[in-house]
Design a protein around this motif. Structure first.
Motif: not given
Length: 127
Positions: A47-53, A58-62
């Motif tokens: 996992f690298v990063a995610a973003i909602n619709w 947003t959310y990131y790997a450390d």
């Protein structure tokens, strides 16, 4: 059905930057949460990063926090990841992925929770 096409990969020196793009087909792109993953040779997909619709969460790997920024443009059906201060250990094939239903963004780190995947784009960081 969503089709995802990544672009923007390439060869860059350590400390450099790249911006990856993921173009999505379909009229419902704005309803999908999106993620970026990467896979180096001989390693599991990470996992690298995610973003909602909406793009508001947003959310990131450390390992990339503070260096990578995920964003999206729903008018262009595109999600991006801006990668700065690249390191040789960032070398991998980078994939974007889409999920059609909402879950807590911190739960979007698991590849099996995504519905659609792109074909990947190679990023190589030289030392």
């Amino acid at each position: 059905q969503v089709q995802l096409v990544e672009s923007g990969g390439g060869l860059v020196q350590a400390g450099g930057s790249l911006r990856l793009s993921c173009a999505a087909s379909g009229r419902t792109f704005s309803s999908y949460a999106m993620g970026w993953f990467r896979q180096a040779p001989g390693k599991e997909r990470e996992f690298v990063a995610a973003i909602n619709w909406t793009g508001g969460n947003t959310y990131y790997a450390d390992s990339v926090k503070g260096r990578f920024t995920i964003s999206r443009d729903n008018d262009k059906n595109t999600v991006y990841v801006q990668m700065n201060s690249l390191k040789p250990e960032d070398t991998a094939v980078y994939y974007c992925a889409a999920r059609s239903s909402g879950i807590p963004i911190a739960a979007m780190t698991v590849p099996s929770r995504y519905d659609y995947w792109g074909q990947g784009t190679q990023v190589t960081v030289s030392s």
